[in-house]
Design a protein around this motif. Structure first.
Motif, PDB file in Angstrom:
ATOM      1  N   ARG A  36       0.874  -1.194   0.000  1.00 28.95           N
ATOM      2  CA  ARG A  36       0.000   0.000   0.000  1.00 28.95           C
ATOM      3  C   ARG A  36       0.900   1.230   0.000  1.00 28.95           C
ATOM      4  NH1 ARG A  36      -5.523   0.075   2.343  1.00 28.95           N
ATOM      5  NH2 ARG A  36      -4.823   2.190   2.715  1.00 28.95           N
ATOM      6  N   LEU A  37       1.008   1.835  -1.147  1.00 28.11           N
ATOM      7  CA  LEU A  37       1.856   3.017  -1.271  1.00 28.11           C
ATOM      8  C   LEU A  37       1.319   4.186  -0.458  1.00 28.11           C
ATOM      9  CD1 LEU A  37       2.737   2.896  -5.067  1.00 28.11           C
ATOM     10  CD2 LEU A  37       4.156   2.230  -3.123  1.00 28.11           C
ATOM     11  N   ALA A  38      -0.014   4.263  -0.333  1.00 31.40           N
ATOM     12  CA  ALA A  38      -0.621   5.403   0.373  1.00 31.40           C
ATOM     13  C   ALA A  38      -0.125   5.508   1.811  1.00 31.40           C
ATOM     14  CB  ALA A  38      -2.140   5.277   0.350  1.00 31.40           C
TER      15      ALA A  38
END
Length: 123
Positions: A36-38
């Motif tokens: 999850r880059l966020a």
């Protein structure tokens, strides 16, 4: 930081330990990494199916000048005990320490497994 090499090395380590402990049919059934880059996170999911634990089978000695009864006395395991790679290494070292042999080779006969017992050939 998620390092894919570390992840892969970890998977291999788990598989190696399972095999060393006699779970010769173990395999990774599920393996996935969700990034999850966020929130800069990763979740790793590994599911290994170990299968049944194998045991030591019969031990066959080849090429030795000593009777089998004497060589059997060097075994650090009995037929039917749980298979462990470190016990095979111990057997090899015991035979080398006996000063009767300049070389000792051990071969597990996985293709000749009967039930869950792994035959061992020592030469």
């Amino acid at each position: 930081v998620l390092d894919h090499r570390v992840y892969e090395a970890g998977k291999l380590k788990i598989a190696d330990v399972l095999a060393d402990r006699g779970f010769l049919d173990a395999e990774a059934r599920e393996h996935r990494v969700a990034v999850r880059l966020a929130d800069q996170s990763a979740r790793v999911h590994l599911h290994f199916e170990s299968g049944e634990r194998h045991a030591f089978g019969s031990v066959r000695f080849a090429g030795a000048q000593l009777p089998d009864e004497v060589l059997q006395g060097y075994l650090p395991f009995r037929v039917g005990q749980p298979y462990r790679t470190d016990r095979l290494i111990d057997l090899q070292q015991r035979l080398l320490d006996a000063d009767y042999f300049s070389e000792v080779e051990l071969e597990t006969r996985h293709e000749h497994i009967e039930g869950l017992q792994v035959p061992i050939e020592v030469s």
